[in-house]
Design an enzyme around this catalytic site. Structure first.
Site: not given
Lengths: 95, 489
Positions: B78, B153, B177
């Site tokens: 990420k 996210s 997330s």
């Protein structure tokens, strides 16, 4: 509860964010909706601050010294400066 | 030849070690998928230029017979987790060209095993959102239906695994997330116990809630990555080796897994906003677990429905504090106050305001303002103080529940993935976190496991169930999860 445009302006100032009038207006409606929702917390009578056990959170202190195990990142850090003069970070005047 | 889409990390490990496949072939398999689909789906923000060298290095170690669990395994990371020398932007304009000056502990542990990071994945800016629609670099599309969001996210990380662009990925979870995008993309997503994985090198969002965790195709794979990245770290003072709430040591399961008891807070499913498909799938999942021999118990968590309120006070408060560091001075975007005045006449305050005004996206600005409000004089006790006290109540309710049951079961999200652009108000978006935020508030581990599909407009959209357990009891989640998915243990 209602939050005014003036309030938002003040908060934006405190948070150091430049905003247009249009955004301030939009934000005051949105923040109002969110505050309505999170305002439910006031009905949560069961919780008082006494119930919060401060002992569970403690500060972790360490000596203020450099860590020999940590790889040296000096050059990389300086390389990320937006503006520099030699190895110094250059900033705008304060006032 | 074996294709990457057929492989889990566990299977790839066997093939790598038996030399039936090379690290290069595996990596190239992921690259092929990226070339084919990344343009459409917008999953990777950057594919690193040194991956074939990394693969070569990993191969050498495999050839020497020194491979570890993740040696030569292609993984995604990420965009808010740092690797020294590589860009890390948190999908924000304010860090668009920022190069990390150190490596996150979780990433370092994977790199020490010569796991291969293929590239950095798209996300909601600074991890604020549940759909990746808040990325400054465009939305990530769901591999199961490109018209739908991938969740967020960690949407890019989940989509990378679903689209076979990596065998696993690292994400971060502050209020769901990792779990929500995993459920939207049909993957397994683990939010570990708070503090079990070091946050060093993870860009902070809500520091008392944040944790790094894996997104994978199988429960066994999530366990493999978790075991590599976990552990106490002197660079994160909140990292620790978890001790169970009842003081018993955390260890391997002593009892037969069939003795595990699953608690279901049915009262939570009576709320508005939970889709028919999710409810039906949940009922089926409960039946399936029953048939597998697990005992199901109806439990009450009387204040769990306040979780979202608590979360949307504590999180923005921490966000507003953590975002203060992005000020245009030491790194990242720096904009001059007034372009019409000569450089030297604009002042520091103008740099702060201009940089943050233009560099931070609308959702980030909204949360900073909200956080500044709830922390401001006169409101602190009414919001933050109260939320912190309520947080303790939630924690205690879970502790009590875990005396009766081993895990608590809920759906992961109230709906399957929604249409891109469909949700227009911030509050509407926040309500999608209703089942996931609780685990962050209590600091307990939680896993999302694919539990089926909803047929919507002729497309099969994945649905997930969530299992939560007591602090440090990830092993129970793995045990039940593997049983549920029929993974051989």
């Amino acid at each position: 509860m209602s939050i005014s445009k003036e309030d938002i302006k003040k908060l934006a100032d405190l948070a150091r964010i430049e905003m247009t009038e249009k955004e301030i207006e939009k934000l005051s409606t949105e923040i109002d909706d969110i505050l309505d929702y999170i305002g439910q917390i006031s009905h949560f009578t069961k919780a008082s601050r006494d119930e919060f056990d401060e002992n569970q959170i403690r500060n972790v202190m360490r000596e203020d010294e450099s860590d020999p195990e940590k790889p040296d990142s000096r050059e990389e850090l300086i390389g990320e400066f937006p503006e520099r003069e030699g190895d110094y970070l250059k900033v705008k005047k304060i006032l | 030849m074996t294709q990457i889409e057929d492989l889990t990390i566990k299977e790839a490990r066997k093939l790598l070690d038996s030399k039936e496949i090379s690290a290069k072939e595996l990596t190239e398999g992921a690259l092929l998928q990226i070339e084919d689909k990344n343009k459409e789906l917008n999953i990777y923000l950057e594919v690193y230029d040194d991956i074939l060298e990394q693969a070569k290095l990993a191969q050498k170690i495999i050839d020497q017979g020194d491979s570890k669990d993740l040696t030569g395994i292609p993984l995604a990371i990420k965009d808010n987790i740092l690797i020294k020398g590589k860009k890390a932007s948190a999908a924000s304009k304010i860090l668009e060209n920022y190069k990390a000056t150190y490596t996150a502990t979780a990433a370092k542990k994977i790199l020490e095993q010569n796991g291969i990071f293929i590239g950095r994945t798209n996300m909601d800016e600074f991890a604020m959102g549940g759909s990746t629609e808040n990325s400054a670099f465009g939305v990530t599309r769901n591999p199961h239906d490109p018209e739908k969001v991938a969740g967020g996210s960690s949407g890019g990380s989940a989509a990378a695994v679903a689209a076979n662009m990596a065998l696993g990925a690292l994400g971060s979870d502050t209020g769901g997330s990792i779990r929500e995008p995993a459920s939207f993309c049909g993957c397994v997503g683990l939010k570990p116990t708070y503090g079990s994985v070091s946050r060093y090198g993870l860009m902070a969002m809500g520091s008392s809630l944040d944790v790094i965790g894996p997104i994978t195709k199988s429960v066994a794979d999530a366990e493999i990555i978790f075991n590599v990245i976990k552990g106490q770290d002197k660079y994160d003072s909140t990292s620790h080796i978890p001790v169970r709430h009842d003081g018993k040591s955390v260890g391997s399961l002593q009892d037969s897994s069939r003795d595990l008891r699953i608690g279901v807070p049915y009262h939570l499913l009576e709320q508005d906003g939970i889709s028919r498909e999710v409810k039906e799938n949940f009922e089926e999942s409960v039946e399936k677990l029953k048939n597998l021999g697990f005992e199901i118990k109806d439990i009450k968590l009387p204040n769990i429905d306040k979780s979202l309120t608590i979360y949307y006070i504590i999180m923005p408060a921490e966000v507003s504090s953590n975002m203060a560091r992005y000020d245009g001075i030491k790194y990242g975007l720096s904009l001059d106050g007034n372009p019409s005045t000569p450089l030297r006449t604009s002042n520091l305050m103008e740099v702060y305001k201009k940089t943050r005004g233009e560099g931070l996206g609308p959702e980030v600005r909204r949360r900073i303002i909200l956080g500044t409000y709830v922390l401001s004089a006169g409101y602190y006790d009414a919001y933050y103080g109260k939320a912190m006290a309520a947080r303790e109540v939630i924690k205690n309710e879970f502790n009590k529940a875990f005396n009766e049951v081993n895990v608590v079961l809920t759906p992961t999200a109230p709906t399957p993935a929604w249409k891109i652009g469909e949700k227009t108000s911030p509050l509407e978006n926040y309500l999608a976190d209703i089942f996931t935020v609780t685990a962050n508030i209590a600091g307990i581990p939680a896993i999302s496991i694919p539990s089926g599909f909803a047929k919507i407009n002729d497309k099969d959209l994945p649905i997930g169930i969530q299992l939560m357990s007591a602090h440090g009891n990830e092993n129970v989640l793995f045990e039940i999860g593997k049983n549920f998915l029929g993974e051989t243990t």
